[in-house]
Design a protein around this motif. Structure first.
Motif, PDB file in Angstrom:
ATOM      1  N   LEU A 151      54.242 -38.048  20.762  1.00 46.46           N
ATOM      2  CA  LEU A 151      55.157 -37.251  21.081  1.00 46.46           C
ATOM      3  C   LEU A 151      55.657 -36.027  19.945  1.00 46.46           C
ATOM      4  O   LEU A 151      55.079 -36.859  19.559  1.00 46.46           O
ATOM      5  N   PRO A 152      55.857 -35.196  20.891  1.00 48.43           N
ATOM      6  CA  PRO A 152      55.631 -34.261  19.802  1.00 48.43           C
ATOM      7  C   PRO A 152      57.033 -34.193  19.698  1.00 48.43           C
ATOM      8  O   PRO A 152      57.219 -34.601  19.604  1.00 48.43           O
ATOM      9  N   GLY A 153      56.683 -33.008  18.253  1.00 44.25           N
ATOM     10  CA  GLY A 153      57.919 -33.344  17.138  1.00 44.25           C
ATOM     11  C   GLY A 153      57.900 -34.023  15.901  1.00 44.25           C
ATOM     12  O   GLY A 153      57.171 -34.953  15.834  1.00 44.25           O
ATOM     13  N   PRO A 154      58.833 -33.817  15.483  1.00 47.70           N
ATOM     14  CA  PRO A 154      59.290 -34.042  14.063  1.00 47.70           C
ATOM     15  C   PRO A 154      58.724 -36.162  13.767  1.00 47.70           C
ATOM     16  O   PRO A 154      59.054 -36.766  15.207  1.00 47.70           O
ATOM     17  N   ARG A 155      58.458 -37.156  13.277  1.00 45.94           N
ATOM     18  CA  ARG A 155      58.551 -38.080  13.230  1.00 45.94           C
ATOM     19  C   ARG A 155      59.444 -39.266  12.753  1.00 45.94           C
ATOM     20  O   ARG A 155      60.140 -38.104  11.315  1.00 45.94           O
ATOM     21  N   PRO A 156      60.449 -40.050  13.482  1.00 45.57           N
ATOM     22  CA  PRO A 156      61.507 -40.420  12.737  1.00 45.57           C
ATOM     23  C   PRO A 156      61.641 -41.118  11.139  1.00 45.57           C
ATOM     24  O   PRO A 156      59.987 -41.739  11.868  1.00 45.57           O
ATOM     25  N   THR A 157      61.815 -40.702  10.857  1.00 46.69           N
ATOM     26  CA  THR A 157      61.955 -41.319   9.149  1.00 46.69           C
ATOM     27  C   THR A 157      62.725 -42.418   9.122  1.00 46.69           C
ATOM     28  O   THR A 157      63.644 -42.305   9.602  1.00 46.69           O
ATOM     29  N   VAL A 158      62.447 -43.836   8.278  1.00 47.56           N
ATOM     30  CA  VAL A 158      63.255 -45.272   7.639  1.00 47.56           C
ATOM     31  C   VAL A 158      63.397 -44.798   6.471  1.00 47.56           C
ATOM     32  O   VAL A 158      62.903 -44.813   6.435  1.00 47.56           O
ATOM     33  N   ARG A 187      69.981 -50.413   3.642  1.00 50.06           N
ATOM     34  CA  ARG A 187      70.812 -51.414   3.247  1.00 50.06           C
ATOM     35  C   ARG A 187      71.546 -51.288   2.235  1.00 50.06           C
ATOM     36  O   ARG A 187      72.897 -52.040   1.747  1.00 50.06           O
ATOM     37  N   SER A 188      71.629 -49.558   2.273  1.00 49.29           N
ATOM     38  CA  SER A 188      72.923 -49.224   1.454  1.00 49.29           C
ATOM     39  C   SER A 188      73.907 -49.309   3.083  1.00 49.29           C
ATOM     40  O   SER A 188      75.095 -49.729   2.584  1.00 49.29           O
ATOM     41  N   ASP A 189      73.948 -49.448   4.235  1.00 48.82           N
ATOM     42  CA  ASP A 189      74.759 -49.674   4.913  1.00 48.82           C
ATOM     43  C   ASP A 189      75.074 -50.742   5.418  1.00 48.82           C
ATOM     44  O   ASP A 189      76.539 -51.603   6.108  1.00 48.82           O
ATOM     45  N   ALA A 244      67.216 -49.226  12.797  1.00 55.92           N
ATOM     46  CA  ALA A 244      66.324 -48.731  12.008  1.00 55.92           C
ATOM     47  C   ALA A 244      64.153 -48.831  12.538  1.00 55.92           C
ATOM     48  O   ALA A 244      63.838 -48.859  12.519  1.00 55.92           O
ATOM     49  N   LEU A 245      64.816 -50.826  12.868  1.00 54.60           N
ATOM     50  CA  LEU A 245      64.059 -51.192  13.837  1.00 54.60           C
ATOM     51  C   LEU A 245      62.744 -50.466  14.644  1.00 54.60           C
ATOM     52  O   LEU A 245      61.744 -50.157  15.081  1.00 54.60           O
ATOM     53  N   ALA A 246      64.016 -50.035  16.221  1.00 59.18           N
ATOM     54  CA  ALA A 246      63.207 -49.630  16.934  1.00 59.18           C
ATOM     55  C   ALA A 246      62.722 -47.931  16.082  1.00 59.18           C
ATOM     56  O   ALA A 246      61.939 -47.717  16.757  1.00 59.18           O
ATOM     57  N   SER A 247      63.390 -46.966  14.538  1.00 54.68           N
ATOM     58  CA  SER A 247      63.242 -46.018  14.550  1.00 54.68           C
ATOM     59  C   SER A 247      61.675 -46.581  14.244  1.00 54.68           C
ATOM     60  O   SER A 247      60.735 -45.862  14.667  1.00 54.68           O
ATOM     61  N   VAL A 248      61.202 -47.680  13.375  1.00 50.64           N
ATOM     62  CA  VAL A 248      59.803 -48.032  12.969  1.00 50.64           C
ATOM     63  C   VAL A 248      59.171 -48.036  13.413  1.00 50.64           C
ATOM     64  O   VAL A 248      57.847 -47.805  13.766  1.00 50.64           O
ATOM     65  N   ASP A 249      59.232 -48.874  14.952  1.00 51.72           N
ATOM     66  CA  ASP A 249      58.469 -49.418  15.535  1.00 51.72           C
ATOM     67  C   ASP A 249      57.927 -48.144  16.431  1.00 51.72           C
ATOM     68  O   ASP A 249      56.751 -48.012  17.439  1.00 51.72           O
ATOM     69  N   ARG A 250      58.979 -46.431  16.881  1.00 52.20           N
ATOM     70  CA  ARG A 250      58.340 -45.994  17.379  1.00 52.20           C
ATOM     71  C   ARG A 250      57.692 -44.644  15.907  1.00 52.20           C
ATOM     72  O   ARG A 250      56.825 -43.661  16.532  1.00 52.20           O
ATOM     73  N   ALA A 251      57.627 -45.197  15.212  1.00 54.95           N
ATOM     74  CA  ALA A 251      56.385 -43.856  14.285  1.00 54.95           C
ATOM     75  C   ALA A 251      55.308 -44.292  14.030  1.00 54.95           C
ATOM     76  O   ALA A 251      55.294 -45.257  14.131  1.00 54.95           O
TER      77      ALA A 251
END
Length: 80
Positions: free
Chosen positions: A17-24, A30-32, A73-80
């Motif tokens: 997809l266009p646009g910046p890749r989400p970062t995790v 861990r802090s959250d 977080a897992l969803a973001s990694v999966d999209r990356a």
């Protein structure tokens, strides 16, 4: 011949997809989660509440929030 299976983060033609890749940020995740888990210990049992009806829903809500942080977080990694 098999049909390609679409994956999150990809268009039907397989290009990203266009646009910046989400970062995790693992440290932020861990802090959250650590902050949410620390809140669990701060929930006091009310001595007048014999069945823990007030404590259990509060703890369940905090655990749901921690779960949501991890799911996102897992969803973001999966999209990356």
């Amino acid at each position: 011949m098999s049909t390609p299976t679409p994956h999150p983060g990809n268009t039907s033609n397989g290009s990203p997809l266009p646009g910046p890749r989400p970062t995790v940020d693992p440290e932020r995740i861990r802090s959250d989660v650590d902050c949410l888990m620390a809140r669990l210990g701060g929930i006091e049992h009310d001595p007048n509440d014999q069945h823990g009806a007030g404590v259990i829903p509060q703890k369940a809500h905090i655990l749901e929030q921690a779960h949501e942080v991890l799911v996102q977080a897992l969803a973001s990694v999966d999209r990356a």
